[in-house]
Motif scaffolding. Structure first.
Motif, short mmCIF file in Angstrom:
data_model
loop_
_atom_site.label_atom_id
_atom_site.label_comp_id
_atom_site.label_asym_id
_atom_site.label_seq_id
_atom_site.Cartn_x
_atom_site.Cartn_y
_atom_site.Cartn_z
N GLY A 175 0.82 -1.21 0.00
CA GLY A 175 0.00 0.00 0.00
C GLY A 175 0.85 1.26 0.00
N GLY A 176 2.01 1.20 0.65
CA GLY A 176 2.91 2.36 0.67
C GLY A 176 3.41 2.70 -0.72
N HIS B 211 3.02 5.02 9.69
CA HIS B 211 4.19 5.73 9.18
C HIS B 211 4.41 5.54 7.68
N ALA B 212 3.82 4.50 7.11
CA ALA B 212 3.98 4.27 5.67
C ALA B 212 3.41 5.41 4.84
N VAL C 64 -6.99 9.50 -7.22
CA VAL C 64 -6.32 8.21 -7.02
C VAL C 64 -6.77 7.67 -5.67
N SER C 65 -6.98 6.38 -5.58
CA SER C 65 -7.21 5.75 -4.28
C SER C 65 -6.32 4.52 -4.19
N THR C 66 -5.85 4.24 -2.99
CA THR C 66 -4.94 3.12 -2.80
C THR C 66 -5.46 2.20 -1.70
N ILE C 67 -5.08 0.93 -1.78
CA ILE C 67 -5.41 -0.01 -0.73
C ILE C 67 -4.16 -0.79 -0.36
N GLU D 257 1.74 -9.60 1.83
CA GLU D 257 2.10 -8.22 1.49
C GLU D 257 1.46 -7.89 0.17
N GLY D 258 1.14 -6.64 -0.05
CA GLY D 258 0.56 -6.25 -1.32
C GLY D 258 -0.27 -4.98 -1.21
N GLY D 259 -0.67 -4.48 -2.34
CA GLY D 259 -1.50 -3.28 -2.39
C GLY D 259 -1.96 -3.03 -3.81
N MET D 260 -2.78 -2.00 -3.98
CA MET D 260 -3.24 -1.58 -5.32
C MET D 260 -3.36 -0.06 -5.34
#
Length: 251
Positions: free
Chosen positions: A99-100, A133-134, A233-236, A248-251
């Motif tokens: 996600g970071g 903190h990310a 923009v949106s993040t997960i 671990e992971g994100g989009m």
């Protein structure tokens, strides 16, 4: 008009004295009951079995990255991207390693497309002081170390929108930053969602671009609109402690 957090929704949906089941015919609530086993199977066992089956298919058919997918139905990464984009109401999604990284790449994309002629030191970035903190680290990685300003939280642990507007006015009065040269990186820390009507009103008034950090917020909504659908923009995140766990992971 209330926003419901993930934690609050879970607390309401799963009180200690209640075990969810597909049927209301049996009122037994003790752990170990048929209802409890059914929930455990739906939420843990079946996904685990399906995951192991998917891994086996990938290994057998030599499809160990997204570019080797020989059939669309086995391109699980593409399916996940499309499913998340549909869930949050965005047009596209791109799976990443965290996600970071999603936040930093989102900011870099916004800089290239929306602020291509502006120096980094002319773009003010606001974000939550109360967050993981990310989030500020991602802002620094994206190049905004010198212009990142953290906004305080309210007693309800949401972004203090009064403090945000005070900071915006101070920045405009200083002459260092101008309307249209601002980004808000809004983190839904612990699933806490601020008044999104006012967030959008502030973004419109000061021509401020919005990036949503929905690491703790996907599944939440405000006024029937899904968090993650408000920003440019949106993040997960799909790190192990998140609603969707890929380790671990994100989009």
């Amino acid at each position: 008009m209330a926003a419901i957090s993930q934690a609050d929704a879970t607390a309401m949906a799963l009180p200690k004295s209640t075990i969810l089941s597909e049927s209301d015919n049996d009122s037994t609530t003790a752990e170990g009951s048929a209802e409890f086993v059914s929930v455990a199977r739906r939420l843990v066992e079946i996904p685990r079995e399906q995951g192991l089956e998917n891994i086996s298919m990938l290994l057998e058919q030599d499809m160990l990255n997204r570019y080797q997918a020989k059939t669309p139905q086995l391109n699980f990464l593409l399916q996940s991207e499309r499913a998340f984009a549909k869930l949050v109401g965005m047009k596209y999604a791109c799976a990443l390693n965290s996600g970071g990284i999603a936040i930093s790449l989102g900011l870099e994309a916004m800089k290239r497309v929306l602020f291509s002629d502006d120096a980094f030191d002319k773009i003010r970035v606001y974000s939550n002081a109360f967050t993981f903190h990310a989030v500020p680290s991602a802002c620094v990685v994206a190049g905004f170390a010198e212009t990142l300003k953290l906004i305080e939280a309210t007693e309800e642990l949401v972004l203090d929108l009064d403090h945000l507007e005070e900071c915006i006015k101070e920045d405009l009065a200083s002459g260092r930053f101008a309307n249209g040269k601002m980004i808000l990186v809004l983190s839904y820390m612990r699933g806490r969602v601020p008044d999104m009507h006012r967030v959008l009103e502030l973004c419109s008034r000061y021509e401020m671009q919005l990036l949503e950090d929905s690491a703790h917020g996907y599944g939440c909504s405000f006024d029937s609109r899904m968090c993650g659908s408000f920003g440019v923009v949106s993040t997960i995140s799909s790190q192990a402690n998140k609603l969707v766990n890929t380790g671990e992971g994100g989009m």
